[in-house]
Each structure stands twice: as C-alpha cells, then as structure tokens.
Motif scaffolding. Structure first.
Motif, PDB file in Angstrom:
ATOM      1  N   PHE A  46      40.227  30.315  31.294  1.00 10.16           N
ATOM      2  CA  PHE A  46      40.901  31.032  30.210  1.00 10.16           C
ATOM      3  C   PHE A  46      41.307  32.410  30.719  1.00 10.16           C
ATOM      4  CE2 PHE A  46      36.317  31.588  29.778  1.00 10.16           C
ATOM      5  CZ  PHE A  46      36.161  32.952  29.620  1.00 10.16           C
ATOM      6  N   GLU A  47      42.210  33.030  29.982  1.00 14.24           N
ATOM      7  CA  GLU A  47      42.727  34.347  30.378  1.00 14.24           C
ATOM      8  C   GLU A  47      41.868  35.454  29.790  1.00 14.24           C
ATOM      9  OE1 GLU A  47      46.947  36.844  30.622  1.00 14.24           O
ATOM     10  OE2 GLU A  47      46.894  34.854  29.692  1.00 14.24           O
ATOM     11  N   ILE A  48      41.695  36.525  30.563  1.00  7.86           N
ATOM     12  CA  ILE A  48      40.955  37.708  30.121  1.00  7.86           C
ATOM     13  C   ILE A  48      41.812  38.948  30.387  1.00  7.86           C
ATOM     14  CG2 ILE A  48      38.701  36.642  30.498  1.00  7.86           C
ATOM     15  CD1 ILE A  48      38.498  38.190  33.137  1.00  7.86           C
ATOM     16  N   GLY A  49      41.394  40.075  29.836  1.00  6.07           N
ATOM     17  CA  GLY A  49      42.111  41.330  30.048  1.00  6.07           C
ATOM     18  C   GLY A  49      41.690  42.020  31.337  1.00  6.07           C
ATOM     19  N   PRO A  50      42.479  42.987  31.795  1.00  9.27           N
ATOM     20  CA  PRO A  50      42.144  43.676  33.048  1.00  9.27           C
ATOM     21  C   PRO A  50      40.814  44.421  32.995  1.00  9.27           C
ATOM     22  CG  PRO A  50      44.061  44.685  31.963  1.00  9.27           C
ATOM     23  CD  PRO A  50      43.758  43.424  31.238  1.00  9.27           C
ATOM     24  N   SER A  51      40.474  45.015  31.854  1.00 14.84           N
ATOM     25  CA  SER A  51      39.205  45.756  31.782  1.00 14.84           C
ATOM     26  C   SER A  51      38.017  44.804  31.872  1.00 14.84           C
ATOM     27  CB  SER A  51      39.137  46.589  30.500  1.00 14.84           C
ATOM     28  OG  SER A  51      39.172  45.751  29.359  1.00 14.84           O
ATOM     29  N   SER A  52      38.133  43.604  31.288  1.00 13.55           N
ATOM     30  CA  SER A  52      37.053  42.612  31.400  1.00 13.55           C
ATOM     31  C   SER A  52      36.913  42.137  32.838  1.00 13.55           C
ATOM     32  CB  SER A  52      37.334  41.420  30.483  1.00 13.55           C
ATOM     33  OG  SER A  52      37.314  41.806  29.126  1.00 13.55           O
ATOM     34  N   HIS A  53      38.031  41.923  33.495  1.00 17.07           N
ATOM     35  CA  HIS A  53      38.016  41.515  34.901  1.00 17.07           C
ATOM     36  C   HIS A  53      37.319  42.575  35.751  1.00 17.07           C
ATOM     37  CE1 HIS A  53      39.725  41.490  38.988  1.00 17.07           C
ATOM     38  NE2 HIS A  53      39.756  40.172  38.856  1.00 17.07           N
ATOM     39  N   ASP A  54      37.690  43.834  35.573  1.00 12.53           N
ATOM     40  CA  ASP A  54      37.096  44.907  36.369  1.00 12.53           C
ATOM     41  C   ASP A  54      35.610  45.072  36.062  1.00 12.53           C
ATOM     42  OD1 ASP A  54      39.630  45.216  37.342  1.00 12.53           O
ATOM     43  OD2 ASP A  54      40.069  47.046  36.211  1.00 12.53           O
ATOM     44  N   TYR A  55      35.246  44.902  34.792  1.00  8.74           N
ATOM     45  CA  TYR A  55      33.845  45.001  34.399  1.00  8.74           C
ATOM     46  C   TYR A  55      33.012  43.945  35.127  1.00  8.74           C
ATOM     47  CZ  TYR A  55      29.699  44.743  31.405  1.00  8.74           C
ATOM     48  OH  TYR A  55      28.407  44.718  30.945  1.00  8.74           O
ATOM     49  N   MET A  56      33.500  42.724  35.169  1.00  9.71           N
ATOM     50  CA  MET A  56      32.759  41.659  35.832  1.00  9.71           C
ATOM     51  C   MET A  56      32.673  41.889  37.338  1.00  9.71           C
ATOM     52  SD  MET A  56      31.698  39.960  33.313  1.00  9.71           S
ATOM     53  CE  MET A  56      30.836  38.706  34.264  1.00  9.71           C
ATOM     54  N   LEU A  87      46.359  37.315  39.177  1.00 12.10           N
ATOM     55  CA  LEU A  87      47.521  36.554  39.642  1.00 12.10           C
ATOM     56  C   LEU A  87      48.809  37.155  39.106  1.00 12.10           C
ATOM     57  CD1 LEU A  87      46.074  32.989  38.927  1.00 12.10           C
ATOM     58  CD2 LEU A  87      46.080  34.218  41.112  1.00 12.10           C
ATOM     59  N   LYS A  88      49.818  37.200  39.951  1.00 10.07           N
ATOM     60  CA  LYS A  88      51.132  37.669  39.524  1.00 10.07           C
ATOM     61  C   LYS A  88      51.919  36.469  39.025  1.00 10.07           C
ATOM     62  CE  LYS A  88      54.889  40.700  40.915  1.00 10.07           C
ATOM     63  NZ  LYS A  88      55.432  41.544  42.013  1.00 10.07           N
ATOM     64  N   ILE A  89      52.200  36.462  37.715  1.00  7.78           N
ATOM     65  CA  ILE A  89      52.914  35.359  37.082  1.00  7.78           C
ATOM     66  C   ILE A  89      54.104  35.935  36.328  1.00  7.78           C
ATOM     67  CG2 ILE A  89      52.769  33.490  35.400  1.00  7.78           C
ATOM     68  CD1 ILE A  89      49.781  33.268  36.088  1.00  7.78           C
ATOM     69  N   ASP A  90      55.289  35.494  36.681  1.00  2.00           N
ATOM     70  CA  ASP A  90      56.514  36.009  36.053  1.00  2.00           C
ATOM     71  C   ASP A  90      56.568  37.537  36.093  1.00  2.00           C
ATOM     72  OD1 ASP A  90      57.311  33.414  35.500  1.00  2.00           O
ATOM     73  OD2 ASP A  90      56.383  33.419  33.508  1.00  2.00           O
ATOM     74  N   ALA A  91      56.269  38.092  37.271  1.00  2.00           N
ATOM     75  CA  ALA A  91      56.348  39.532  37.540  1.00  2.00           C
ATOM     76  C   ALA A  91      55.291  40.350  36.799  1.00  2.00           C
ATOM     77  CB  ALA A  91      57.737  40.078  37.238  1.00  2.00           C
ATOM     78  N   CYS A  92      54.303  39.698  36.177  1.00  2.00           N
ATOM     79  CA  CYS A  92      53.219  40.420  35.483  1.00  2.00           C
ATOM     80  C   CYS A  92      51.882  40.084  36.141  1.00  2.00           C
ATOM     81  CB  CYS A  92      53.153  40.018  34.010  1.00  2.00           C
ATOM     82  SG  CYS A  92      54.593  40.518  33.064  1.00  2.00           S
ATOM     83  N   MET A  93      51.009  41.090  36.289  1.00  2.00           N
ATOM     84  CA  MET A  93      49.671  40.864  36.799  1.00  2.00           C
ATOM     85  C   MET A  93      48.795  40.421  35.640  1.00  2.00           C
ATOM     86  SD  MET A  93      50.182  41.354  39.931  1.00  2.00           S
ATOM     87  CE  MET A  93      48.538  41.158  40.567  1.00  2.00           C
ATOM     88  N   ARG A  94      48.168  39.252  35.780  1.00  2.00           N
ATOM     89  CA  ARG A  94      47.315  38.698  34.728  1.00  2.00           C
ATOM     90  C   ARG A  94      45.969  38.315  35.323  1.00  2.00           C
ATOM     91  NH1 ARG A  94      51.136  34.274  32.001  1.00  2.00           N
ATOM     92  NH2 ARG A  94      49.278  33.926  30.728  1.00  2.00           N
ATOM     93  N   HIS A  95      44.965  38.201  34.456  1.00  2.00           N
ATOM     94  CA  HIS A  95      43.593  37.993  34.914  1.00  2.00           C
ATOM     95  C   HIS A  95      42.994  36.763  34.223  1.00  2.00           C
ATOM     96  CE1 HIS A  95      43.853  42.014  36.685  1.00  2.00           C
ATOM     97  NE2 HIS A  95      44.492  42.325  35.577  1.00  2.00           N
ATOM     98  N   PHE A  96      42.202  36.006  34.984  1.00  2.00           N
ATOM     99  CA  PHE A  96      41.663  34.752  34.485  1.00  2.00           C
ATOM    100  C   PHE A  96      40.226  34.557  34.950  1.00  2.00           C
ATOM    101  CE2 PHE A  96      46.208  34.399  35.025  1.00  2.00           C
ATOM    102  CZ  PHE A  96      46.634  33.829  33.838  1.00  2.00           C
ATOM    103  N   HIS A  97      39.493  33.770  34.173  1.00  2.00           N
ATOM    104  CA  HIS A  97      38.153  33.337  34.559  1.00  2.00           C
ATOM    105  C   HIS A  97      38.153  31.815  34.618  1.00  2.00           C
ATOM    106  CE1 HIS A  97      34.291  31.483  33.403  1.00  2.00           C
ATOM    107  NE2 HIS A  97      33.783  32.364  34.227  1.00  2.00           N
ATOM    108  N   GLY A  98      37.506  31.257  35.637  1.00  2.00           N
ATOM    109  CA  GLY A  98      37.358  29.810  35.734  1.00  2.00           C
ATOM    110  C   GLY A  98      36.001  29.458  36.311  1.00  2.00           C
TER     111      GLY A  98
END
Length: 200
Positions: A46-56, A87-98
């Motif tokens: 699922f997708e998460i926000g940048p602050s959650s990604h950095d926190y983890m 991941l860069k998707i459609d020119a946007c940086m997005r964050h995910f957890h798997g």
C-alpha cells in the motif's frame, strides 16, 4: 518455490495511524501464534506518505538498502519483512510499503515492478479483489473477523464482515461473498464508481 500473489490492499495514501494498523491487519486471525502465517502477509502493499517513509527509515538501521528501497531489520514472521520504496511514477516521487519474503531473492524487485505497473495504468481502476482488500483494510476490528466453529468446515478461518442486510438487519457475511451493491455501499464515495480493472 510458490510465490504469494502481489496485491494492493489499500486505495489512496495511508496516514501514519492507518499504516501501523495495516502492518498487522490479520491480527484477529484464529490460532495467531500457531504455525507460520507468512502467506497471509507476503505480497501485500500500500502507499504511504513521505513522512511515514522517513519515520520508518529512522526507527532502526535498515537490514539493507538498495537504491529506491530498504528492508526493516525486524521480521514479521520467518523470512517476511517490511520493504519500503521511494519510486518515481509519472514524474512524482511516491512512497510504498510491501511485505516481501526475503527467502526469495527476487521478491523485493518483483514487488517494486508490480507497484510501478499497477500505479502507471492509464485509467484509474480497481479489481474486485482490490475493492474487497480496501474494505477489509479500512473496516475497524469491531466489524470484521474470521469465521469460527459455527460456520461450515469449508468456511472456517475465512474473513467475515458485518453487513447491512435490509429487512434482516445487520448480518455477518463472508468477505468474499459481498455483492456488488454491498461492496459499493462500503466503499468511500470517490471509489464507488471507478471502472473495474481488466484482468491481465
């Protein structure tokens, strides 16, 4: 080796509270502490926000980092652990957890590729399975559970939800047997009328 299917389990960007809740979205499963339930988790993302990604990333030193991904040092079960992606998707940086099974050396890369493929579809769409997974992820524990001893043998252990049954009132129903109308009623308005994704 058999691979668990890679599947999106939440639509939209999970906030930090929802992220922690989904780390163990199968917590109510029967016999939780018996055996290895890794197959329940392996392949979920699922997708998460940048602050959650950095926190983890900052909680503990990662087990490893590889370019756009890092793995958590603490394992969920056996060889399955959290892998976080930028991941860069459609020119946007997005964050995910798997959840990836590190016993399978290609698991993190297959997960990455599946996320990119799913999120770059030209038309925003959801499969029936994605709709059901989103409903399960967003339903509170009080309204979801697992079929127990009162259910037929073939249904025991399957996921259940409370559903409004019209004149019958609220009924407990297997998640997989929700009708399209019941699914639509449980989805947020902005997800109800998305087209169904065409199976590959």
């Amino acid at each position: 080796m058999t691979f668990s299917p890679i599947r999106k389990v939440y639509q939209g960007v999970a906030d930090r509270r929802q992220m922690f809740r989904m780390f163990d979205r199968h917590a109510q499963r029967p016999n939780r502490w018996e055996g290895d339930d890794g197959a329940l988790y392996s392949g979920e993302w699922f997708e998460i926000g940048p602050s959650s990604h950095d926190y983890m990333f900052e909680i503990l030193p990662p087990l490893w980092t590889r370019g756009e991904m890092f793995a958590m040092r603490e394992f969920l079960t056996d060889s399955i652990t959290s892998v976080f992606y930028t991941l860069k998707i459609d020119a946007c940086m997005r964050h995910f957890h798997g959840y990836c099974d590190l016993a399978d050396r290609g698991s993190p890369e297959r997960m990455r590729d599946a996320i990119v493929e799913r999120e770059t579809r030209p038309v925003r769409a959801m499969t029936r399975e994605e709709r059901l997974e989103h409903i399960w992820s967003s339903t509170t524990d009080e309204y979801r559970g697992y079929a127990g001893e009162r259910w037929p043998d073939q249904d025991r252990g399957k996921r259940t939800l409370l559903s409004y049954g019209g004149r019958q009132g609220t009924i407990l129903k297997l998640l997989e047997y929700l009708t399209e109308d019941e699914i639509a009623a449980k989805l947020p308005v902005h997800l109800r009328f998305l087209p169904a994704a065409i199976a590959a």
